[in-house]
Design an enzyme around this catalytic site. Structure first.
Site: not given
Ligand code: NDP
Length: 528
Positions: A290, A324
């Site tokens: 990720e 993010c």
């Protein structure tokens, strides 16, 4: 907290919490402050383990304050933790899945009970404001429960298949998803709870044993997760917690043949290195990555501009732009450009900056000296090549003197070919551009190596077009609560496309647990 009132904390509901939540946070803050500076061990095979060398965990809002002393683990500790996980695997994987579910649920309940203490630690260690910090812990407990719920809903991933049409025989077929073995979880600093706890719960509930390696900036939160697992009664060696530098201890984990699968959440560059290094093993092993984002918001001329302004500012500057999913690029159709930009500046200038444990504060410090320097260098570059409308400077006086405080920054007039349109900055800076039409906005939105989250403001027809064309794993339309941020397990499973993620299946969603297991078909034949 959630159990005692009707309020359910998520990132979308955190803007108006009940008073009780603040009182409990204050009480926990006083308690945690009284216990700062202690030494914390690693946990290997159920035992507290100390390394020869230590490192300090300091508060980015006040770098004089040492939060705790942690162990600088080595390759030897990595190998010991892997050996403990290997030893525990037969017992844990053969345990009935219902028993594993019960233990992981118990850990989630403990996390709920400890949410205020853990939230304070997250706030102090990362620099997250109190609601975001509590959200990180609440999300982790929900990720634990979601993994348990999926295990149940899927009957432990044991599925009866068709019977072979054999004459004179009965042939039954069972599909069983089984754990891989020893799983490594490497997590980043910014969601130290959810991104350590979420993958750990998925790996555990499916029957893998785990070695956790948190970011060096945030070892304490991960220690508190490990304590919830330990206190829930999860047996020795099933989870192990090691701390130390990614470049040595982390790399030793990646290089070990004793690892059967890995979940890494962090930057693109480190993730791609891990992907390549991990591929040196004797066979292909699951690698859940990720990675970063460069998340756009697109605003149509038909949008509700107030919703767009609020949603964009929240996503651009929540956690100081260090999500993010942070909204780092904004593309606005020309007819509404000036009006929206004016509003974005006004809202940005209202944001409060300070000690993130203070209830009035929205923006805390950036996480460390390196991010603080990055911010200053980016601002220098952006002021030369574009125009900084607001922000662009660090705060160094008075209450800000000992922390890494940066002002939230909006930039316009940056040429489309400037590299900072494509590079993840991971500080509170967002660049804005006018576009002639939505096609131009979409082309620019997709023209990056990332594909994590994206936001849109416009009409229902335009929204359909947006979902159809945007290259991202988590997409939102007309969301005041956050243009590109604020995913919650069970509502918005989280994961990225392209350079933002490897598996194509989002965490906290219906397809996630399967990533932690390989399938075995069991055919049984008997004469009849
Ligand atoms: P980093 O990539 O710097 O570090 C992540 C983790 O990897 C840390 O635990 C680090 O340890 C470790 N690490 C570093 N080098 C190695 C190595 N060679 N081998 C093994 N482990 C290593 O990321 P940050 O912590 O700075 O986090 C920010 C990044 O994470 C951003 O790019 C952000 O977009 C991304 N992210 C992605 C999310 C997603 O879901 N897609 C969610 C949240 C963040 P150490 O700290 O000791 O260096």
């Amino acid at each position: 907290m959630a159990a005692e009132s009707t309020f359910k904390l998520t990132y979308a509901t955190m803007f108006n919490p009940p008073e009780e939540l603040h009182q409990k946070f204050e009480a926990a803050l006083a308690q945690v402050r009284a216990s700062l500076g202690k030494e914390h061990a690693m946990i290997i095979d159920g035992q507290d383990v100390y390394a020869d060398e230590k490192f300090e965990d300091r508060n980015p809002a006040n770098t004089d304050q040492v939060l705790g002393i942690f162990q600088k683990g080595t390759a030897e500790h990595a190998n010991r933790a892997l050996a403990a996980a290997r030893k525990a695997f037969p017992m844990w994987s053969r345990m009935k899945w219902q028993e594993r579910v019960a233990l992981v649920r118990k850990a989630a309940d403990l996390m709920d009970q400890r949410i205020y203490e853990m939230g304070v630690v997250v706030a102090m260690e990362v620099g997250k404001n109190r609601m975001e910090a509590l959200g990180d812990v609440a999300e982790t407990a929900d990720l634990f429960r979601y993994a348990c719920d999926r295990m149940e809903a899927s009957n432990g991933f044991i599925t009866e298949m068709g019977r072979d049409p054999l004459v004179g025989f009965e042939s039954t077929n069972l599909s069983v998803l089984r754990p891989y073995g020893v799983w490594v979880v490497i997590s980043p600093f910014n969601f130290p709870c959810a991104l350590t706890g979420g993958p750990t719960a998925a790996a555990l509930v499916t029957g893998n044993t785990v070695v956790i390696k948190p970011a060096t900036d945030t070892p304490w939160t991960a220690r508190l997760i490990a304590e919830c697992l330990r206190d829930a009664g999860i047996p020795d060696g099933v989870f192990n917690y090691v701390t130390g530098p990614g470049s040595t201890l982390g790399q030793a984990l990646i290089d070990s043949p004793e690892v059967d699968g890995i979940t890494f959440t962090g930057s693109y560059d480190v993730g791609m290195k891990i992907f390549r290094d991990f591929a040196q093993g004797r066979w292909v092993r699951p690698t859940i990555l990720e990675l970063g984002g460069k998340n756009p918001a697109i605003v149509s001329r038909h949008a509700d501009l107030e919703d767009a302004a609020v949603g964009i500012v929240r996503s651009a500057f929540g956690l100081q732009g260090q999500k993010c999913s942070a909204c780092s690029r904004v593309f606005i159709e020309e007819p509404v450009y000036d009006q929206l930009v004016q509003r974005l500046v006004a809202l940005t200038e209202k944001l409060t900056i300070g000690d993130p444990t203070d209830r009035k504060v929205y923006l805390g410090p950036v996480v460390n000296r390196s991010s603080y320097r990055d911010y200053q260098q980016f601002c220098e570059d952006l002021s030369q090549h574009g125009k900084i409308l607001t922000g662009g400077r660090v705060l160094t006086e008075g209450e800000y003197a000992k922390g890494y405080f940066c002002t939230p920054t909006l930039v316009v007039d940056l040429p489309a070919e400037h590299p900072l349109w494509k590079q993840e900055m991971f500080v509170p800076i967002t660049t804005i551009a006018p576009v002639r039409n939505l096609e131009e906005a979409m082309q620019r939105a997709n023209d990056v190596q990332y594909g994590l989250t994206a936001g849109f403001y416009g009409t229902p027809e335009e929204v359909d077009w947006f979902f159809d064309n945007i290259q991202a794993g988590v997409t939102y339309a007309n969301r005041l609560q956050g243009a590109t941020t604020g995913a919650w397990p069970g509502y918005q499973p989280f994961g990225g496309w392209k350079g933002s993620g490897s598996s194509g299946k989002n965490a906290g969603g219906v397809h996630y647990l399967q990533l932690y297991m390989h399938e075995q078909i069991q055919t049984r034949v008997r004469r009849i």
